[in-house]
Design a protein around this motif. Sequence first.
Motif, PDB file in Angstrom:
ATOM      1  N   MET A   1       0.822  -1.202   0.000  1.00 46.85           N
ATOM      2  CA  MET A   1       0.000   0.000   0.000  1.00 46.85           C
ATOM      3  C   MET A   1       0.866   1.267   0.000  1.00 46.85           C
ATOM      4  SD  MET A   1      -3.287  -0.453  -0.119  1.00 46.85           S
ATOM      5  CE  MET A   1      -4.558  -1.694   0.109  1.00 46.85           C
ATOM      6  N   GLN A   2       2.005   1.195   0.685  1.00 49.88           N
ATOM      7  CA  GLN A   2       2.875   2.364   0.785  1.00 49.88           C
ATOM      8  C   GLN A   2       3.624   2.649  -0.516  1.00 49.88           C
ATOM      9  OE1 GLN A   2       3.317   4.619   3.246  1.00 49.88           O
ATOM     10  NE2 GLN A   2       1.694   3.663   4.459  1.00 49.88           N
ATOM     11  N   ILE A   3       4.044   1.592  -1.210  1.00 47.47           N
ATOM     12  CA  ILE A   3       4.872   1.796  -2.405  1.00 47.47           C
ATOM     13  C   ILE A   3       4.064   1.709  -3.690  1.00 47.47           C
ATOM     14  CG2 ILE A   3       6.840   0.807  -1.172  1.00 47.47           C
ATOM     15  CD1 ILE A   3       6.547  -1.691  -2.927  1.00 47.47           C
ATOM     16  N   GLY A   4       2.748   1.554  -3.572  1.00 45.24           N
ATOM     17  CA  GLY A   4       1.921   1.333  -4.754  1.00 45.24           C
ATOM     18  C   GLY A   4       2.043   2.418  -5.803  1.00 45.24           C
ATOM     19  N   ASP A   5       2.035   3.692  -5.392  1.00 44.39           N
ATOM     20  CA  ASP A   5       2.099   4.792  -6.354  1.00 44.39           C
ATOM     21  C   ASP A   5       3.459   4.889  -7.030  1.00 44.39           C
ATOM     22  OD1 ASP A   5      -0.498   5.670  -6.110  1.00 44.39           O
ATOM     23  OD2 ASP A   5      -0.056   6.953  -4.389  1.00 44.39           O
ATOM     24  N   THR A   6       4.513   4.589  -6.272  1.00 46.17           N
ATOM     25  CA  THR A   6       5.868   4.756  -6.796  1.00 46.17           C
ATOM     26  C   THR A   6       6.356   3.536  -7.562  1.00 46.17           C
ATOM     27  OG1 THR A   6       6.319   6.125  -4.845  1.00 46.17           O
ATOM     28  CG2 THR A   6       8.213   5.430  -6.171  1.00 46.17           C
ATOM     29  N   TYR A   7       6.079   2.354  -7.022  1.00 49.02           N
ATOM     30  CA  TYR A   7       6.543   1.112  -7.643  1.00 49.02           C
ATOM     31  C   TYR A   7       5.348   0.168  -7.841  1.00 49.02           C
ATOM     32  CZ  TYR A   7      10.954   2.949  -5.842  1.00 49.02           C
ATOM     33  OH  TYR A   7      12.022   3.756  -5.540  1.00 49.02           O
ATOM     34  N   PRO A   8       4.549   0.411  -8.850  1.00 48.71           N
ATOM     35  CA  PRO A   8       3.332  -0.398  -9.029  1.00 48.71           C
ATOM     36  C   PRO A   8       3.613  -1.878  -9.269  1.00 48.71           C
ATOM     37  CG  PRO A   8       3.722   1.015 -10.937  1.00 48.71           C
ATOM     38  CD  PRO A   8       4.665   1.459  -9.877  1.00 48.71           C
ATOM     39  N   TYR A   9       4.671  -2.190 -10.015  1.00 50.65           N
ATOM     40  CA  TYR A   9       4.952  -3.601 -10.298  1.00 50.65           C
ATOM     41  C   TYR A   9       5.364  -4.340  -9.027  1.00 50.65           C
ATOM     42  CZ  TYR A   9       6.638  -7.769 -12.671  1.00 50.65           C
ATOM     43  OH  TYR A   9       6.819  -9.062 -13.085  1.00 50.65           O
ATOM     44  N   ALA A  10       6.257  -3.727  -8.242  1.00 51.24           N
ATOM     45  CA  ALA A  10       6.682  -4.343  -6.980  1.00 51.24           C
ATOM     46  C   ALA A  10       5.501  -4.468  -6.025  1.00 51.24           C
ATOM     47  CB  ALA A  10       7.795  -3.516  -6.342  1.00 51.24           C
ATOM     48  N   SER A  11       4.644  -3.471  -6.025  1.00 52.07           N
ATOM     49  CA  SER A  11       3.455  -3.514  -5.181  1.00 52.07           C
ATOM     50  C   SER A  11       2.555  -4.678  -5.577  1.00 52.07           C
ATOM     51  CB  SER A  11       2.689  -2.195  -5.299  1.00 52.07           C
ATOM     52  OG  SER A  11       1.451  -2.265  -4.621  1.00 52.07           O
ATOM     53  N   PHE A  12       2.417  -4.899  -6.880  1.00 51.16           N
ATOM     54  CA  PHE A  12       1.581  -5.997  -7.353  1.00 51.16           C
ATOM     55  C   PHE A  12       2.165  -7.352  -6.950  1.00 51.16           C
ATOM     56  CE2 PHE A  12       0.483  -9.125 -10.641  1.00 51.16           C
ATOM     57  CZ  PHE A  12      -0.899  -9.103 -10.530  1.00 51.16           C
ATOM     58  N   VAL A  13       3.473  -7.497  -7.052  1.00 48.15           N
ATOM     59  CA  VAL A  13       4.125  -8.758  -6.671  1.00 48.15           C
ATOM     60  C   VAL A  13       3.892  -9.055  -5.191  1.00 48.15           C
ATOM     61  CG1 VAL A  13       6.347  -9.917  -6.396  1.00 48.15           C
ATOM     62  CG2 VAL A  13       5.860  -8.648  -8.495  1.00 48.15           C
ATOM     63  N   LEU A  14       4.035  -8.045  -4.345  1.00 51.81           N
ATOM     64  CA  LEU A  14       3.809  -8.239  -2.911  1.00 51.81           C
ATOM     65  C   LEU A  14       2.354  -8.608  -2.625  1.00 51.81           C
ATOM     66  CD1 LEU A  14       5.898  -5.300  -1.391  1.00 51.81           C
ATOM     67  CD2 LEU A  14       6.500  -7.722  -1.487  1.00 51.81           C
ATOM     68  N   SER A  15       1.445  -7.990  -3.355  1.00 48.08           N
ATOM     69  CA  SER A  15       0.028  -8.310  -3.149  1.00 48.08           C
ATOM     70  C   SER A  15      -0.283  -9.741  -3.575  1.00 48.08           C
ATOM     71  CB  SER A  15      -0.856  -7.328  -3.916  1.00 48.08           C
ATOM     72  OG  SER A  15      -0.739  -7.525  -5.318  1.00 48.08           O
ATOM     73  N   ILE A  16       0.407 -10.228  -4.608  1.00 47.29           N
ATOM     74  CA  ILE A  16       0.217 -11.610  -5.055  1.00 47.29           C
ATOM     75  C   ILE A  16       0.724 -12.583  -3.993  1.00 47.29           C
ATOM     76  CG2 ILE A  16       1.050 -13.336  -6.695  1.00 47.29           C
ATOM     77  CD1 ILE A  16      -1.205 -11.694  -7.791  1.00 47.29           C
ATOM     78  N   ILE A  17       1.853 -12.252  -3.369  1.00 45.37           N
ATOM     79  CA  ILE A  17       2.377 -13.104  -2.294  1.00 45.37           C
ATOM     80  C   ILE A  17       1.383 -13.163  -1.142  1.00 45.37           C
ATOM     81  CG2 ILE A  17       4.220 -13.370  -0.591  1.00 45.37           C
ATOM     82  CD1 ILE A  17       6.115 -12.057  -2.584  1.00 45.37           C
ATOM     83  N   GLN A  18       0.829 -12.013  -0.791  1.00 46.19           N
ATOM     84  CA  GLN A  18      -0.164 -11.982   0.280  1.00 46.19           C
ATOM     85  C   GLN A  18      -1.409 -12.771  -0.111  1.00 46.19           C
ATOM     86  OE1 GLN A  18      -2.343  -8.393   0.972  1.00 46.19           O
ATOM     87  NE2 GLN A  18      -2.340  -8.669   3.188  1.00 46.19           N
ATOM     88  N   LEU A  19      -1.832 -12.620  -1.362  1.00 43.45           N
ATOM     89  CA  LEU A  19      -3.001 -13.355  -1.841  1.00 43.45           C
ATOM     90  C   LEU A  19      -2.753 -14.861  -1.794  1.00 43.45           C
ATOM     91  CD1 LEU A  19      -5.815 -13.278  -3.219  1.00 43.45           C
ATOM     92  CD2 LEU A  19      -4.607 -13.230  -5.411  1.00 43.45           C
ATOM     93  N   PHE A  20      -1.542 -15.276  -2.140  1.00 42.63           N
ATOM     94  CA  PHE A  20      -1.202 -16.700  -2.125  1.00 42.63           C
ATOM     95  C   PHE A  20      -1.270 -17.266  -0.707  1.00 42.63           C
ATOM     96  CE2 PHE A  20       2.067 -19.971  -1.493  1.00 42.63           C
ATOM     97  CZ  PHE A  20       1.604 -20.944  -2.364  1.00 42.63           C
ATOM     98  N   THR A  21      -0.688 -16.563   0.264  1.00 44.98           N
ATOM     99  CA  THR A  21      -0.703 -17.053   1.647  1.00 44.98           C
ATOM    100  C   THR A  21      -2.128 -17.105   2.192  1.00 44.98           C
ATOM    101  OG1 THR A  21      -0.299 -14.803   2.475  1.00 44.98           O
ATOM    102  CG2 THR A  21       1.616 -16.203   2.111  1.00 44.98           C
TER     103      THR A  21
END
Length: 209
Positions: free
Chosen positions: A104-124
């Motif tokens: 949520m913090q890096i979403g505006d600046t690094y959208p791709y990295a933010s998406f990867v982290l959200s996928i990891i959270q979604l997987f867990t």
Amino acid sequence: APKLLPTFLNGHLWVSKYSEEGYRRVNYYVRELYGDPYVPGNWNTYNTPLGLLVSRLPSSEVAVFAHPTIQFVVDLKWEQFARLDFGLQQGLNLLNLALVTTYMQIGDTYPYASFVLSIIQLFTASLRILLFLYKSGSQFSGGHGHNYRVLGLNLLVPYLLHDIFTIISLFASVLVVFLFSQTYTANPFRWQSALDPNEHVTTAAHDYW
């Protein structure tokens, strides 16, 4: 009667009358108090002897938990499996909190990295939901649970659904899935643009010209 519990628990330990270097041998006989994990009825924590004490013992008799036999059983379970289970649960909770805070913090600046982290959270979160469904489904199909009468019908509720912490964990995992779907749909961090290769080509060409 609750007042007889100390006498009952005294019968589950033996203390040697001899001492060696200031220590005495103590034997505990706790097979019945431990609760056989292979007995389906014990799959519900509150059906075990310790669980019944926690849920049904009058508040005036809570001093019984200071009895050496009870302390031995609690310490034994903690060392055998509860410590690891507790650590894994808390580790997953901390990971979930760290992931959602970071993406949520890096979403505006690094959208791709933010998406990867959200996928990891979604997987867990999805893994926890699937494990819950598997365990509760196994208990339901095996008839391991409590029967309740609802509108004239018998309703079997698996033992797993009687644990409030399991329910909270499941609810949190469902919220993670819901949050991901809403964030992806609303696209506040431009995830869809970051994942679209054509978008990168168009942007690169525009910058070049």
